[in-house]
Write a protein that holds these residues in place. Sequence first.
Motif, PDB file in Angstrom:
ATOM      1  N   LYS A  19       4.202   2.159   2.363  1.00  0.00           N
ATOM      2  CA  LYS A  19       5.427   2.607   1.703  1.00  0.00           C
ATOM      3  C   LYS A  19       5.870   3.964   2.240  1.00  0.00           C
ATOM      4  O   LYS A  19       7.063   4.198   2.463  1.00  0.00           O
ATOM      5  CB  LYS A  19       5.213   2.681   0.188  1.00  0.00           C
ATOM      6  N   GLN A  20       4.925   4.852   2.456  1.00  0.00           N
ATOM      7  CA  GLN A  20       5.258   6.180   2.958  1.00  0.00           C
ATOM      8  C   GLN A  20       5.856   6.097   4.358  1.00  0.00           C
ATOM      9  O   GLN A  20       6.838   6.783   4.676  1.00  0.00           O
ATOM     10  CB  GLN A  20       4.023   7.073   2.966  1.00  0.00           C
ATOM     11  N   SER A  59      12.513   7.263  -6.282  1.00  0.00           N
ATOM     12  CA  SER A  59      11.564   6.449  -5.533  1.00  0.00           C
ATOM     13  C   SER A  59      10.237   6.358  -6.271  1.00  0.00           C
ATOM     14  O   SER A  59       9.648   7.376  -6.616  1.00  0.00           O
ATOM     15  CB  SER A  59      11.322   7.064  -4.149  1.00  0.00           C
ATOM     16  N   SER A  82       0.824  -1.205   0.000  1.00  0.00           N
ATOM     17  CA  SER A  82       0.000   0.000   0.000  1.00  0.00           C
ATOM     18  C   SER A  82       0.863   1.262   0.000  1.00  0.00           C
ATOM     19  O   SER A  82       2.011   1.250   0.459  1.00  0.00           O
ATOM     20  CB  SER A  82      -0.924   0.027   1.221  1.00  0.00           C
ATOM     21  N   VAL A  83       0.285   2.344  -0.509  1.00  0.00           N
ATOM     22  CA  VAL A  83       0.978   3.628  -0.521  1.00  0.00           C
ATOM     23  C   VAL A  83       1.253   4.090   0.906  1.00  0.00           C
ATOM     24  O   VAL A  83       2.324   4.643   1.201  1.00  0.00           O
ATOM     25  CB  VAL A  83       0.140   4.690  -1.266  1.00  0.00           C
ATOM     26  N   GLU A  84       0.307   3.829   1.819  1.00  0.00           N
ATOM     27  CA  GLU A  84       0.462   4.273   3.195  1.00  0.00           C
ATOM     28  C   GLU A  84       1.645   3.595   3.868  1.00  0.00           C
ATOM     29  O   GLU A  84       2.461   4.254   4.537  1.00  0.00           O
ATOM     30  CB  GLU A  84      -0.822   3.981   3.990  1.00  0.00           C
ATOM     31  N   GLN A 121      11.163  14.803  -3.634  1.00  0.00           N
ATOM     32  CA  GLN A 121       9.784  14.477  -3.283  1.00  0.00           C
ATOM     33  C   GLN A 121       8.863  15.659  -3.581  1.00  0.00           C
ATOM     34  O   GLN A 121       7.753  15.488  -4.090  1.00  0.00           O
ATOM     35  CB  GLN A 121       9.703  14.100  -1.806  1.00  0.00           C
ATOM     36  N   LYS A 138      -0.524   9.847 -10.942  1.00  0.00           N
ATOM     37  CA  LYS A 138      -1.946   9.933 -10.608  1.00  0.00           C
ATOM     38  C   LYS A 138      -2.493  11.321 -10.926  1.00  0.00           C
ATOM     39  O   LYS A 138      -3.613  11.462 -11.436  1.00  0.00           O
ATOM     40  CB  LYS A 138      -2.158   9.604  -9.127  1.00  0.00           C
ATOM     41  N   LEU A 169       7.538   5.853  -5.118  1.00  0.00           N
ATOM     42  CA  LEU A 169       6.535   6.524  -4.290  1.00  0.00           C
ATOM     43  C   LEU A 169       6.269   7.929  -4.799  1.00  0.00           C
ATOM     44  O   LEU A 169       5.134   8.381  -4.855  1.00  0.00           O
ATOM     45  CB  LEU A 169       7.026   6.570  -2.842  1.00  0.00           C
ATOM     46  N   HIS A 172       4.715   7.729  -8.637  1.00  0.00           N
ATOM     47  CA  HIS A 172       3.342   7.245  -8.710  1.00  0.00           C
ATOM     48  C   HIS A 172       2.344   8.345  -8.365  1.00  0.00           C
ATOM     49  O   HIS A 172       1.280   8.445  -8.984  1.00  0.00           O
ATOM     50  CB  HIS A 172       3.149   6.048  -7.775  1.00  0.00           C
ATOM     51  N   GLN A 173       2.658   9.161  -7.370  1.00  0.00           N
ATOM     52  CA  GLN A 173       1.769  10.260  -7.021  1.00  0.00           C
ATOM     53  C   GLN A 173       1.672  11.271  -8.159  1.00  0.00           C
ATOM     54  O   GLN A 173       0.603  11.797  -8.463  1.00  0.00           O
ATOM     55  CB  GLN A 173       2.269  10.948  -5.738  1.00  0.00           C
TER      56      GLN A 173
END
Length: 279
Positions: A91-92, A189, A87-89, A114, A198, A191, A194-195
């Motif tokens: 991973k964060q 990353s 999950s993204v959560e 980031q 989206k 992470l 992907h954001q």
Amino acid sequence: MNIFAYYNYRKYLQDYYEYRKSLQRYFSYRSFAQKAGYSSSGYYLDLVRGRKSLTPQMVPKFIAALGLNEKEGRYFKLMVDFTHAQSVESKQQIFDQMSSLLPKAVKALTKNQQEYYAKWYHVAVREALSVLNINEGNLQELAWFLNPKISVPQAKQSLQLLLDLGLIEKVEGFYRSVNKTVTSGKEISPLFVHQFQKQMIDLGKEALDRYTTARRNVSTTTMSVSAAGLERIIRKIDMFQKEILDIVTSDSGETMLCELNVQFFPISKEKVDLPEEEK
């Protein structure tokens, strides 16, 4: 090798092997396996290629065989957890722990990295500088050029971030893009990316109403394919994207910014994976 330049332990292991092999001709998967205390010489390659995952029981053995110190070992363990997280959560959460272990210089760049992908318009502002002549006196022109438009403070924030990252510079009084990638090491990353993706996909949905068919191309195709067919299509898409980049590289006299989102993904389970009662 700097382990703090990585987020994915599979990529780190791949580069570690190539590095050690370049230094020691007789270094091999078998010699590493003996040092780490496991029997299968193919296990290392299975990890690199994603066929197997490093288990918690094997992590300490790999840390020892890799010769990592205490801090590097903690980072390696978190990197394994980060790579495996679903999950993204989660991973964060793991990424935040990884960041706390980064050297000061890398941590600062990672924070900027980031931030760069946190808002779609940072990337767009960088590209817009290939079209517009922008300085401190006409930031409103930059803000209104994007669609959807951004505010002048947002444009100013983007320019400062791009300057901090070394992605733009002042040339004859105007901001210009520098041909440089945004990275603190071997990879970005997922992470962050992907954001960003989206956000761009959301802009693609809005484009259906914002532009006529003369200014956009959005299509959907639902199909049934085999596993081999899926791989062929993915390779074909990769080739297509490279052809597009060739056009962009050779293009001149740019007047606008465009976004290309290619989406191809399963919308079902694979038949071979289904339990007998579901077939």
